[in-house]
Design an enzyme around this catalytic site. Structure first.
Site, PDB file in Angstrom:
ATOM      1  N   HIS A  44       0.831  -1.186   0.000  1.00 59.22           N
ATOM      2  CA  HIS A  44       0.000   0.000   0.000  1.00 59.22           C
ATOM      3  C   HIS A  44       0.874   1.248   0.000  1.00 59.22           C
ATOM      4  O   HIS A  44       2.073   1.195   0.275  1.00 59.22           O
ATOM      5  CB  HIS A  44      -0.928  -0.007   1.211  1.00 59.22           C
ATOM      6  N   GLU A  46       1.074   3.813   1.985  1.00 62.85           N
ATOM      7  CA  GLU A  46       1.695   4.150   3.255  1.00 62.85           C
ATOM      8  C   GLU A  46       2.925   3.295   3.516  1.00 62.85           C
ATOM      9  O   GLU A  46       3.967   3.790   3.966  1.00 62.85           O
ATOM     10  CB  GLU A  46       0.701   3.967   4.415  1.00 62.85           C
ATOM     11  N   ALA A 148     -19.377   8.167 -29.422  1.00 63.06           N
ATOM     12  CA  ALA A 148     -18.978   9.129 -30.443  1.00 63.06           C
ATOM     13  C   ALA A 148     -20.212   9.460 -31.267  1.00 63.06           C
ATOM     14  O   ALA A 148     -20.857   8.558 -31.820  1.00 63.06           O
ATOM     15  CB  ALA A 148     -17.891   8.541 -31.344  1.00 63.06           C
ATOM     16  N   SER A 162     -21.034   3.311 -39.094  1.00 59.22           N
ATOM     17  CA  SER A 162     -20.639   4.221 -38.014  1.00 59.22           C
ATOM     18  C   SER A 162     -19.134   4.481 -38.020  1.00 59.22           C
ATOM     19  O   SER A 162     -18.608   5.040 -37.060  1.00 59.22           O
ATOM     20  CB  SER A 162     -21.060   3.637 -36.660  1.00 59.22           C
ATOM     21  N   ARG A 178     -10.644   2.916 -22.378  1.00 61.90           N
ATOM     22  CA  ARG A 178     -10.718   1.469 -22.147  1.00 61.90           C
ATOM     23  C   ARG A 178      -9.598   0.997 -21.228  1.00 61.90           C
ATOM     24  O   ARG A 178      -9.777   0.103 -20.401  1.00 61.90           O
ATOM     25  CB  ARG A 178     -10.636   0.719 -23.471  1.00 61.90           C
ATOM     26  N   ASP A 194     -21.405  -3.981 -35.495  1.00 61.87           N
ATOM     27  CA  ASP A 194     -20.062  -3.411 -35.629  1.00 61.87           C
ATOM     28  C   ASP A 194     -18.936  -4.429 -35.516  1.00 61.87           C
ATOM     29  O   ASP A 194     -17.807  -4.145 -35.915  1.00 61.87           O
ATOM     30  CB  ASP A 194     -19.846  -2.330 -34.569  1.00 61.87           C
ATOM     31  N   GLU A 290     -20.308   1.302 -23.691  1.00 63.44           N
ATOM     32  CA  GLU A 290     -20.053   1.761 -25.058  1.00 63.44           C
ATOM     33  C   GLU A 290     -21.257   1.596 -25.982  1.00 63.44           C
ATOM     34  O   GLU A 290     -21.149   1.814 -27.185  1.00 63.44           O
ATOM     35  CB  GLU A 290     -18.831   1.038 -25.628  1.00 63.44           C
ATOM     36  N   HIS A 296     -27.538   2.506 -23.512  1.00 63.69           N
ATOM     37  CA  HIS A 296     -27.414   3.847 -22.946  1.00 63.69           C
ATOM     38  C   HIS A 296     -28.720   4.290 -22.298  1.00 63.69           C
ATOM     39  O   HIS A 296     -28.735   4.836 -21.187  1.00 63.69           O
ATOM     40  CB  HIS A 296     -27.056   4.850 -24.048  1.00 63.69           C
TER      41      HIS A 296
END
Length: 367
Positions: A44, A46, A148, A162, A178, A194, A290, A296
């Site tokens: 870690h 610290e 995009a 696209s 990514r 795609d 994505e 979405h």
């Protein structure tokens, strides 16, 4: 503390399910040791800073971006090490909400007679560790919408084309995203239309995200790039609706993918909330969403999008059938709109990247 935050940033995308943490040991106004959490299972921040400080840490001040842990995991707890090193004062940006810590580290330090101050640059530290904090508090992975689009909000033309909406600089930045986030999520339609590989195409030491495909009825065709990647060792998860036909499971497991059943949502599709909880259980702090349009839309309506990276190209496509950034969200007033806050705008060649935290409008609530 600013130096500690800068050190922590070096490990973005490399430490899940842990937080990113930076630490600096200061004695008489001079830094004598510093460190950051490099990866899960490594020392870690610290511990690294104290090791570099050696015996000079006795009587010094430790600045750390998150409360020192008080429980043993893959590495020893930090709070006892801080006490053993003879640190006189600890300044931490945040208390860790992880129930295994939850103030216990600070309490242990105070009980040992160490002065503890909490909250210095706390807001900066919260933003820096937003993904980890969200997973710990909600039990779900932190959702990031990436897309995009054209100026009129299109993800693609009516004919399905696209490529490429954005230019090379914007596409390189998309690959950096990514590399930053733990997983990338797409819907069946994106895989079918795609045929993406969803890996990172950049030089240097990079990390491909875990790939998640939402395929409610297991209808994605064979021969996709993702299945070839999974056969070569990439981690590809296919989320579907339970119960799952055994024959379809066997076919897809032969492609090298892992089938992840979820209960159906109110439309009979993959329950994204359950999926995000399952990804958090796997130690994934964040998910880059994505697309496409349906993913979405549902993710926004279910309150699963906390951040957005939207690349906007200076193009106008028009059309009626091509995919959009989002579909019908049921919003009928501007006041209801989802808004981006903490907005950053960056120019990438002819394109613009808009980044911000996603906030629901006046009458939009997570269901």
């Amino acid at each position: 503390m600013r130096r500690a935050l800068a050190l922590a940033r070096r490990a973005i995308g490399r430490v899940s399910p842990n937080p990113i943490v930076g630490a600096v040991v200061v004695r008489e106004g001079r830094g004598i040791g510093e460190g950051w959490h490099v990866r899960a299972g490594a020392a870690h921040a610290e511990a690294m800073a104290l090791a570099k400080s050696g015996s000079a840490a006795r009587g010094a001040t430790l600045y750390v971006t998150l409360e020192p842990c008080s429980h043993a995991g893959r590495t020893p707890p930090c709070a006892p090490a801080v006490i053993e090193a003879g640190i006189e004062r600890v300044v931490s940006a945040l208390e860790d909400p992880d129930p295994r810590v939850g103030g216990g580290g600070h309490r242990l330090l105070r009980e040992a007679g160490i002065e503890v101050e909490v909250g210095v640059l706390g807001e900066e530290a919260r933003r820096q560790n937003a993904e980890y904090l969200h997973r710990v508090v909600t039990g779900r992975a932190f959702g990031v919408m990436k897309a995009a689009v054209t100026l009129d909000g299109r993800l693609g033309a009516d004919g399905g084309d696209s490529r490429w909406i954005t230019g090379e600089k914007a596409r390189d930045r998309a690959h950096e995203l990514r590399d930053r986030y733990d997983a990338v999520l797409v819907g069946r339609g994106t895989v079918d239309r795609d045929d993406p590989s969803l890996d990172v195409h950049l030089p240097g030491h990079r990390r491909d995200p875990v790939v998640v495909v939402a395929d409610s009825k297991l209808t994605c065709p064979a021969g996709r790039k993702l299945w070839k990647r999974s056969k070569s060792g990439a981690q590809v998860l296919v989320a579907t609706v339970d119960p799952v036909p055994p024959k379809k499971v066997a076919e897809r497991e032969a492609w090298g993918v892992e089938i992840v059943p979820t209960p159906p949502d109110d439309r009979g599709r993959v329950d994204l909330k359950a999926l995000f909880a399952g990804l958090a259980d796997r130690g994934l702090n964040s998910v880059l969403i994505e697309g496409g349009e349906e993913i979405h839309t549902v993710a926004l309506m279910k309150g699963l999008v906390q951040r957005a990276h939207i690349f906007v190209a200076p193009l106008i496509l028009g059309g009626r059938r091509g995919p959009r950034l989002v579909g019908d969200l049921g919003l009928r007033r501007v006041a209801n709109a989802y808004r981006l806050t903490e907005v950053e705008v960056e120019t990438l060649g002819p394109d613009v990247l808009v980044t911000g935290r996603v906030e629901p409008g006046d009458q939009v609530r997570e269901d």
